[in-house]
Scaffold this active site. Structure first.
Site, short mmCIF file in Angstrom:
data_model
loop_
_atom_site.label_atom_id
_atom_site.label_comp_id
_atom_site.label_asym_id
_atom_site.label_seq_id
_atom_site.Cartn_x
_atom_site.Cartn_y
_atom_site.Cartn_z
N SER A 33 0.80 -1.22 0.00
CA SER A 33 0.00 0.00 0.00
C SER A 33 0.84 1.28 0.00
CB SER A 33 -0.96 0.02 1.19
OG SER A 33 -0.26 0.23 2.39
N LYS B 266 1.04 4.49 6.72
CA LYS B 266 0.27 5.35 5.80
C LYS B 266 0.83 6.77 5.81
CE LYS B 266 -2.54 1.98 5.06
NZ LYS B 266 -2.40 1.23 3.85
#
Length: 182
Positions: free
Chosen positions: A38, A104
């Site tokens: 990700s 993230k």
């Protein structure tokens, strides 16, 4: 007797070193392992990073575009016991289980208004210049999102392959484990 004293000296030194390492990893720095793709191309699967835990220890807001590690279990309150039980050595021993920590990027802070249109992120009406993303985001929404107080909004750099705030929701500040160092 001298041998016994020498053995005790070694155990005492190892014990002190363990306590110091434990305190450093609890409050200052901690290693984390990236799990998944990700954050491609910025970070890669199975890559290790060192996280500065001052944002978690002192509960301050990370900056826009900071890479942070979050506890994805946002439906539960974090406690000091969680911090104690998540000692780095235990992470290495349990690497086969489902990851609860996600790596993230910070996109929104409290009070920010976010909109996703034309495959782009708009913060407070201004399109973000995101040179770090892997490819154009294939996500749009008519909904405007406002980040609540004491929360942040995070997204992965590989927007088309990321489980982030779009699916898990806003991240409470106490669930921000720290930010990537440096």
């Amino acid at each position: 007797m001298k041998t016994l004293y020498e053995i005790w000296s070694w155990f005492r030194s190892l014990g002190i070193a363990f306590i110091v390492a434990f305190c450093i990893s609890l409050f200052v720095f901690q290693p984390f392992k990236v799990s998944g793709h990700s954050m491609d191309p910025s970070l890669h699967d199975k890559q290790y990073l060192i996280v500065n835990k001052f944002p978690h220890t002192f509960s301050y807001l990370p900056n826009y575009s900071d890479i942070v590690v979050i506890d994805s279990r946002i439906d539960r309150k974090r406690t000091f016991k969680d911090d104690l039980m998540e000692f780095p050595l235990l992470q290495f021993l349990t690497s086969g289980s489902d990851p609860i920590f996600y790596v993230k990027r910070v996109i929104g802070k409290p009070g920010d208004s976010l909109k996703f249109k034309d495959n782009q992120v708009y913060r407070n009406g201004v399109a973000l210049d995101e040179a770090y993303i892997k490819e154009a985001m294939k996500y749009s929404s008519d909904q405007k999102v406002v980040v609540p107080d004491k929360h942040i909004y995070v997204m992965g750099d590989n927007r088309n392959n990321s489980k982030d705030s779009r699916s898990i929701g806003f991240i409470p500040l106490d669930h921000v484990m720290g930010k990537k160092f440096p």
